[in-house]
Design an enzyme around this catalytic site. Structure first.
Site, short mmCIF file in Angstrom:
data_model
loop_
_atom_site.label_atom_id
_atom_site.label_comp_id
_atom_site.label_asym_id
_atom_site.label_seq_id
_atom_site.Cartn_x
_atom_site.Cartn_y
_atom_site.Cartn_z
N SER A 1 0.78 -1.51 0.21
CA SER A 1 -0.18 0.09 0.39
C SER A 1 0.52 0.62 0.02
O SER A 1 1.42 1.34 1.04
CB SER A 1 -1.75 0.34 0.92
OG SER A 1 -1.07 1.81 1.58
N ASP B 1 -5.24 3.38 -1.72
CA ASP B 1 -6.29 3.86 -1.27
C ASP B 1 -6.36 5.15 -1.19
O ASP B 1 -5.83 6.27 -1.20
CB ASP B 1 -5.53 3.68 0.46
CG ASP B 1 -5.21 2.43 0.97
OD1 ASP B 1 -6.16 1.33 0.51
OD2 ASP B 1 -4.21 2.39 0.89
N HIS C 1 -8.59 1.06 -4.13
CA HIS C 1 -9.44 0.59 -2.60
C HIS C 1 -10.47 2.16 -2.69
O HIS C 1 -9.41 2.78 -1.62
CB HIS C 1 -8.60 0.77 -1.38
CG HIS C 1 -9.67 -0.18 -0.19
ND1 HIS C 1 -8.48 -0.47 0.71
CD2 HIS C 1 -10.47 -0.43 0.17
CE1 HIS C 1 -9.59 -0.45 1.62
NE2 HIS C 1 -10.87 -0.49 1.23
N ASP D 1 -6.86 -7.08 4.88
CA ASP D 1 -5.99 -5.42 4.92
C ASP D 1 -6.57 -5.15 5.98
O ASP D 1 -6.79 -4.46 7.04
CB ASP D 1 -6.47 -3.91 3.23
CG ASP D 1 -6.03 -3.01 3.12
OD1 ASP D 1 -4.80 -2.57 4.06
OD2 ASP D 1 -6.62 -2.26 2.69
C1 DX5 Z 1 -6.39 1.51 5.81
C2 DX5 Z 1 -5.92 0.75 4.61
C3 DX5 Z 1 -4.99 0.29 3.92
C4 DX5 Z 1 -3.38 0.97 5.38
C5 DX5 Z 1 -2.76 -0.67 4.90
O1 DX5 Z 1 -7.40 2.58 5.27
O2 DX5 Z 1 -7.23 0.78 3.61
O3 DX5 Z 1 -4.77 -0.37 3.30
O4 DX5 Z 1 -2.58 0.95 3.70
O5 DX5 Z 1 -1.41 -0.50 6.31
P1 DX5 Z 1 -0.90 -0.91 7.36
O6 DX5 Z 1 0.03 -1.94 6.20
O7 DX5 Z 1 0.40 -0.53 8.03
O8 DX5 Z 1 -2.11 -1.50 8.24
ZN ZN Z 2 -6.67 -0.13 1.65
#
Ligand code: DX5
Ligand code: ZN
Length: 214
Positions: free
Chosen positions: A7, A32, A63, A174
């Site tokens: 991400s 994101d 996303h 995720d």
């Molecule tokens: C949160 C996002 C994720 C985020 C995950 O709302 O949808 O994709 O980037 O980050 P980590 O892997 O650090 O939890």
């Molecule tokens: Zn995400």
């Protein structure tokens, strides 16, 4: 083998091209999009997806954490997304169905996403037409949060629904995925792992990606 989708939320946005290159060993790139309304945070939108598309051939997994996402499907498809995820909580069922139709018409892969509070059964009306279901293992909105172990049950339930109605459908997880939690979500049935801080927080992102595959 499981797919890894770093991400870019945890990347340095001033050095995005460099940070995308750093994760070229991954399978997909997870983008994101947040609107400050569906989630209490703002991130990036159409111009950034367009620029990313111009600089990489990686599969763009976008996303959408936005209210009433049907309004933007065609534009994100045109900007270069390969797959779009819309949250089931972001609009009424008829509008979610409309968003999926717009994805079909635009030629992008179709996914629905579930907040931790949402039951696995919510995917049932759509499952046969989906390319992916995204199960959140943190409250959407921010990177770097703690993995919610209680979501392992939801992952297992979605796995059973996919096996029964649409075995080719991917199951993406995720939030809080790292070298410790990755084996748990793979065991529960995930086929795509999103990781932000676990990849970009590592000294060697390529090594961190490989550590998640195991
Ligand atoms: C949160 C996002 C994720 C985020 C995950 O709302 O949808 O994709 O980037 O980050 P980590 O892997 O650090 O939890
Ligand atoms: Zn995400």
């Amino acid at each position: 083998m499981v797919k890894i989708a770093p991400s870019i939320l945890s990347a340095d946005f001033c050095n995005l091209e460099r940070d995308i290159r750093r994760v070229s060993a991954a399978d997909w790139l997870h983008v994101d999009v947040m609107d400050g309304m569906f989630v209490p945070n703002l991130t990036v939108g159409l111009p950034v997806v367009r620029s990313i598309r111009a600089h990489t051939g990686m599969f763009l997994d976008v996303h959408l954490m936005i209210h009433k996402p049907a309004r933007y499907i065609e534009q994100f498809a045109k900007a270069g997304a390969d797959l779009l995820s819309v949250h089931l909580e972001a609009d009424h069922p008829a509008q979610i169905a409309g968003a999926l139709r717009a994805m079909e018409d635009s030629g992008v892969k179709k996914a629905v996403a579930l907040r931790p509070i949402t039951s696995s059964k919510a995917v049932l009306p759509y499952i046969e037409q989906l390319d992916m279901v995204l199960v959140m293992t943190v409250e959407p909105g921010f990177g770097g949060q703690k993995f919610m172990e209680s979501q392992l049950d939801t992952i297992r339930e979605v796995r059973a629904i996919i096996d029964r109605y649409n075995p080719a459908c991917e199951l993406e997880v995720d939030g809080g995925v790292n070298a410790r939690t990755a084996p748990l979500v793979i065991e529960a049935g995930a086929t795509v792992l999103v990781a932000g801080s676990a990849v970009y927080g590592a000294e060697d992102p390529a090594k961190a990606i490989e550590a998640l595959r195991r």
